[in-house]
Scaffold this active site. Structure first.
Site: not given
Ligand code: FAD
Ligand code: FAD
Lengths: 259, 391
Positions: B136, B144, B171, B370
């Site tokens: 993703f 960021g 990731t 996140e």
């Protein structure tokens, strides 16, 4: 093919097991209940057989209310239906009464194969499969490390110290399995969710057509007179190695008649 | 008189709040982590790599990849079960949980929520099985916390799209078969389903990490990647697309971080019971017990919060700012617990022989990704005052 698998709920293998002071039976409430490990192998074997040949797997368990969780575990692995024998009158049943109840529940349902684990981890008597086979008048193929079904012929490899025996009998038969037979699967999440919709019949002693006085603690052929906790381990002997440590250990072992 | 020790979450009787089905799902994942992850993860962490392909297949077989999605080979569990699974995975390692979160909650969720029927049929069943891995791509080196400024762009070229730019900190980037890439277009930010074998796509692994070492992190480079017209996710336009995906993953993190914290706390309690200094176990000193009591309270409160959010999510009532409550609190408290436990283990606390410093270092990433601690604080601040204070 219609397969029954008898499964027992036992206290978690790692839990400390206790007997209840009131009646010397196992305290099943104090530890988490799990599906007896070898019975998981039996369920796995049944599932593999029907996946290859088609059919239905029914799990049968005798135990208190919460043994329902154990039935559900087997259903979540993929078994199709359950039979739960539950009745307060069964509390404290010995192997004789247990086998009588299981035999009654299995009788007349058209099972081709009745699978068992070869031993429970709590009482570890390893007799229930043979007793059930005797009561039902069926051949017993016990301690199987491999099972093959070819039409109505059931062949097993019976684990032995020297290797194995090949034995066979005509279905219907009773088979008990050993650990070597397979590697049980994890229940899938879909399986877990489907399990609660699968049918589980509950049967009482009366449903089985047994007299309550023939089962349970009072009817057991043997009784526990008393029990004692295992004595704590004695402190070991420490030998400091001053250069002659090996000799001292050998002396100790020969004193203890190990060598 | 001493009594048998009880685990922190047993003390809170958390199991009492779970259904039999939720406990069964949790137990399966816990068992998997005990058998398949814990024995090896310290070595992966030390080596700075994981057998990601093999793990993806094993996770596929277990059923955790996209477990809370409906159809297309996904199990369709409730949100609480998904949270509990994340928690067990992260009790193994945050990097392992990241692999699963990115696959299920970011990549698969994006396709499931916003993809065309063809996207779903092409990718979801294989991703659920772990045969195809997804990543993703939202974050860029210069954007960021503020992804709205992203520079990666997709421009029309006839019917096709031409994708150019780069993404950072992605990731699973080096092993992915498919990347969900967010890019500026003439209609604002759009998502693209990019097979990683498309010419012009490349991924470079990011090395020298001291956190999330049992996870692969990459830079993605798009050098005029030509995509067909139907590569765009039709169901969403604007930043709300990626934010919806992040909300799914953040929800999992609210639970996941507690798994790492629980593992640290249980390790520290058992260590303190065994370790003797000044002729008695360090667990017998009041200062140690105070630490355990405080950490247990934070762990238990975090768990109650996570479960509450899970129940809201299952009733489709969960709001993004409520997810921020969970992500902010639980990542922060888990990190604090890991650090405190690290100290309790003394010198042993700095080695990979015990899981604690690994969790502690991992949680530094989880604290940042996140949505950083500060971003979630600002989300909550805005919810309370009505005033956005991001810029
Ligand atoms: C500590 C302890 C000591 C005991 N000692 C004795 C004793 O000396 N004499 C005696 O007669 N009884 C004894 N019992 C009772 C015994 O546990 C029960 O009779 C039990 O139901 C059958 O014995 P088992 O567990 O040894 O079975 P095993 O013969 O070891 O079990 C073999 C297989 O039979 C099946 N099976 C066993 N029980 C069930 C069940 N309830 N439901 C479904 N399938 C089942 C499973 O497939 C299992 O793998 C004892 C029990 C305990 C806990
Ligand atoms: C191991 C790892 C894996 C990752 N995986 C992915 C992935 O798969 N996909 C993906 O898209 N991204 C991924 N990320 C990126 C991650 O989401 C970003 O690192 C994160 O959003 C923070 O962005 P940044 O690193 O640019 O920090 P910055 O945004 O530069 O923030 C630096 C600091 O400034 C603070 N700050 C910024 N703005 C404000 C403000 N307005 N007020 C107060 N403080 C502020 C931040 O809170 C932070 O403390 C990953 C990151 C890591 C470390």
């Amino acid at each position: 093919m219609k397969i029954a698998v008898c499964v027992k709920q036992v206290p978690d293998t790692w839990a400390e097991k206790r007997l209840k002071p009131e009646d010397s039976t196992l305290d099943r409430e104090s530890a988490e209940g799990v599906l007896n490990e070898l019975d998981e192998y039996a369920v796995e074997e049944a599932l593999r057989l029907i996946e290859a040949q088609g059919g239905e797997v029914v799990v049968v368990s005798m135990g208190p209310e919460r043994a329902g969780e154990t039935i559900r575990k087997a259903l979540s692995m993929g078994a199709d239906a359950g039979i739960h024998i539950v009745d307060d009158a069964l509390h404290g049943s010995d192997a004789i009464a247990t086998s009588a109840a299981l035999a009654k529940a299995l009788e007349g349902r058209g099972f081709d194969l009745i699978l068992f684990g070869s031993e429970s981890t709590d009482a570890r008597m390893s007799v229930v499969p043979a007793m059930v086979a005797e009561r039902l008048g069926l051949p017993q193929l016990t301690f199987a490390q491999k099972v093959e079904v070819d039409g109505s012929t059931v062949r097993i490899e019976r684990q032995a110290e020297y290797g194995y025996d090949s034995i066979e009998a005509s279905a219907p038969v009773v088979v008990s399995v050993v650990e070597k037979i397979n590697e049980p699967r994890y229940p899938s999440f879909k399986g877990i969710m489907a399990a609660k919709k699968k049918p589980v019949d509950t049967l009482t002693v009366a449903d089985l057509g047994l007299e309550p006085v023939t089962v349970g603690l009072a009817a057991a052929w043997s009784a526990v007179d008393e029990f004692a906790a295992r004595p704590p381990k004695a402190a070991g002997t420490v030998i400091a190695d001053d250069g002659a440590g090996g000799v001292k250990i050998a002396d100790y072992l020969s004193q203890q008649k190990f060598i | 008189m001493s009594s048998a020790p009880r685990s922190p979450l047993e003390l809170f009787a958390i199991d009492h709040l779970l259904t039999e089905e939720e406990r069964a799902i949790r137990d399966v994942v816990r068992d998997f982590v005990e058998r398949r992850i814990k024995p090896e993860v310290a070595d992966w962490f030390e080596a700075g790599t994981i057998p990601a392909r093999r793990l993806a297949l094993e996770f596929g077989e277990l059923g955790v990849l996209g477990m809370h999605l409906e159809g297309y080979g996904c199990a369709g569990t409730n949100a609480v079960s998904y949270g509990l699974a994340a928690m067990e995975l992260e009790a193994g390692d945050s990097g392992i949980r990241s692999l699963v979160s990115v696959q299920g909650s970011l990549a698969m969720y994006a396709i499931h929520a916003f993809g065309s029927e063809e996207h779903k049929r092409e990718w979801l069943p294989r991703m659920a099985k772990g045969e195809a891995v997804g990543c993703f791509g939202l974050t860029e080196a210069d954007f960021g916390s503020n992804p709205s400024g992203m520079r990666t762009s997709a421009k029309r070229d006839g019917d096709d799209w031409l994708l150019s730019g780069s993404k950072m900190w992605i990731t699973n980037g080096t092993i992915a078969d498919v990347a969900i890439v967010w890019a500026q277009t003439d209609d604002g930010i759009r998502g693209f389903v990019v097979p990683t074998d498309t010419p012009g796509f490349s991924a470079r692994e990011i090395h020298k990490k001291l956190s999330l070492r049992a996870s692969l992190t990459a830079e993605l480079i798009f050098d005029g990647v030509r995509l067909p017209a139907d590569a765009v996710l039709p169901g969403v336009q604007g930043l709300k697309g990626p934010l919806a995906c992040l909300n799914e993953a953040r929800f999992g993190i609210a639970f996941g971080t507690l798994g790492a914290a629980r593992d640290c706390l249980e390790t520290a309690i058992s260590y303190a019971l065994d370790r003797e200094q000044f002729d008695k176990p360090i667990a017998a000193y009041q200062m140690t017990q105070q630490k355990f009591a405080d950490m247990t309270l934070e762990l238990g409160k975090g768990m109650l919060l996570a479960l509450h959010l899970g129940r809201l999510k299952d009733e489709h009532l969960l709001r993004p700012e409520q997810v921020s409550l969970g992500k902010l609190n639980n990542a922060r408290e888990a990190l604090a617990i890991a650090r405190e436990c690290r100290g309790i283990l003394g010198g042993n606390g700095i080695t990979l022989e015990y899981p604690v410093i690994r969790h502690m270092n991992n949680l530094e990433s989880v604290y940042t990704y996140e949505g950083t601690n500060e971003m979630h604080t600002l989300v909550i601040g805005q919810a309370l005052t009505g005033i956005p204070a991001f810029r």
